[in-house]
Structure formats: structure tokens, C-alpha cells
Design a protein around this motif. Sequence first.
Motif, PDB file in Angstrom:
ATOM      1  N   HIS A  87      28.984 161.288  21.936  1.00  0.00           N
ATOM      2  CA  HIS A  87      29.935 161.847  22.912  1.00  0.00           C
ATOM      3  C   HIS A  87      29.183 162.529  24.046  1.00  0.00           C
ATOM      4  O   HIS A  87      28.571 163.585  23.846  1.00  0.00           O
ATOM      5  CB  HIS A  87      30.861 162.857  22.229  1.00  0.00           C
ATOM      6  N   GLU A  97      38.438 161.143  25.126  1.00  0.00           N
ATOM      7  CA  GLU A  97      38.927 162.077  24.172  1.00  0.00           C
ATOM      8  C   GLU A  97      40.393 162.398  24.433  1.00  0.00           C
ATOM      9  O   GLU A  97      40.801 162.575  25.577  1.00  0.00           O
ATOM     10  CB  GLU A  97      38.093 163.364  24.172  1.00  0.00           C
ATOM     11  N   ASP A 115      28.049 166.228  24.148  1.00  0.00           N
ATOM     12  CA  ASP A 115      29.076 166.639  25.112  1.00  0.00           C
ATOM     13  C   ASP A 115      28.425 167.001  26.453  1.00  0.00           C
ATOM     14  O   ASP A 115      28.943 167.824  27.202  1.00  0.00           O
ATOM     15  CB  ASP A 115      29.942 167.796  24.605  1.00  0.00           C
TER      16      ASP A 115
HETATM   17 NI    NI Z   1      33.766 165.822  26.058  1.00  0.00          NI
END
Ligand code: NI
Length: 252
Positions: free
Chosen positions: A6, A92, A200
Motif C-alpha cells: 500500500h 482504499e 502508505d
Molecule cells: Ni493510503
Amino acid sequence: MFIDTHCHLSKDDYDDIDLVIKENRESGIDKIIVSCCDKSSIIEGLSLSSKYNDLYLTIGYHPSEASSIQKEDILNLEEVIKNTSKVVGIGEIGLDYHYGKEDIDQQKFLFREQLHLAEKLSLPVVIHSRDATMDTINILKEFPNVKGDIHCFSGSVETALTYISMGYKLGIGGVVTFKNSNLFKVIEAVGIDNIILETDSPYLTPEPYRGRKNSSKYIPYIAKRVAEILNMSVDEVALTTSNSAINLFDLK
Ligand code: NI
């Protein structure tokens, strides 16, 4: 072999994406999954995924987009997914009550629509849940055939075990390296088989680089901390979490 399950990769955040990809490869990051969760990042992600063969996408509409997304946008999402082999999941998606609950009905509607789509297309989902644990769990329970990962998991051991019993993996990122983080308790409780690694990026840079811009090349620092917590080798963490990611997202 590491997989960043991610990250966000936009020219708004990085001046030279070719360089980011080159540094990733030099750091042993074999595959990255870019999360594209609004209309412009979906367009940008599709173009990147055709350029780099080790770059995959999850696409979907983030809960912060709930008030602007129409039913036709979700139909459009389905068309886009059917026309590219690089989309490996929907996300997401989820619920975010951090900034208030004014659009709670729209958020829930958007979340359920995209879970329906995931079920229809047999794709895993990447879940964003912030200050909304109970509602997230209850809605996911409406879709027992859908599996995925809980992106940037930061909840309790009890919540972690609930998600795992529903077939979800936990996405573990840079937060695990922070001194004040209690995530080690979750990792000890769930074990290596139930987690996958993520950055992230450009957010949440792990120690010792906290404060700098994040990128997938820092995944080994997350793996190192997980290895310390579970008293195993970094190689073992890399192999097990990568295999879990390959299975979950059916990466080729
Ligand atoms: Ni994210």
C-alpha cells in the motif's frame, strides 16, 4: 524480496517517479501496490501501471470522496477494472469519522456499493477505517465472501483478532517503528501469518527516517521491527509477508 502492499505514488508528491522506482528496486522491493482512491489518482495510476511491470494498483473511492461520487462513477470503476490486468483489488475504501459524521449515510452507501463490486468481480478489498471500527466490522460482515486487508491497522488486539476471524490480513506500516506505538502487542498476538507490510507513502515514514518523505524503499525498516518483535529473521518476515500478499492479491 519485499512487497509494499500500500503506497501512494503521484507526481504531486514526487518530482521524479522513475527515480523512486529505481530506488525501490535497489532496496529489494520487488513489487508495489499503489492505492488510487480518487478520480485523478486512478487516471495517474493506470498510466504508471502500464509503464512499470512491478507496479500494481488497487482502485476505489476513499470515504472522503463520498459526497461527490455518483452511481455512474462506480459503474465506471467496474469498466476500468475489466479493462486492465494491473488492478489487483478495490481500495482504499471504508469509513472515516475522524472529521465528523455529516456524510455518514453517503459513506456507508459508497462502502457497500464497492463491497458489492468486489464480490461481483472476486477481488480483495483494502479497508480504510478511522474512528469507525464497529460500523466497519458490521458492514464487512454483510459480505462474508469478500476478503482483503485492513490498511494501516492501529486498533486493539481484540479488534485485530475479530478482523482475522473474518478472513482479513492486517496492513502493518511505519507506525510499528514508533517508540510510543503499541502495535507490537497486536503483532505478538496475531503472528506473522496474519500481517502484510505497507508504507502508505508518502506518509508515515518509519524510524530512523521519521519526518522525511516516505517511499517503498523503507519497507525493510518495517520488516526489521516486525522481525525483532517476533524474534525471527528479516528474511523470514519478508518471505512470509510477501507470500501472503501474493496470495491475497493474486500477484503474477
Ligand atoms: Ni493510503
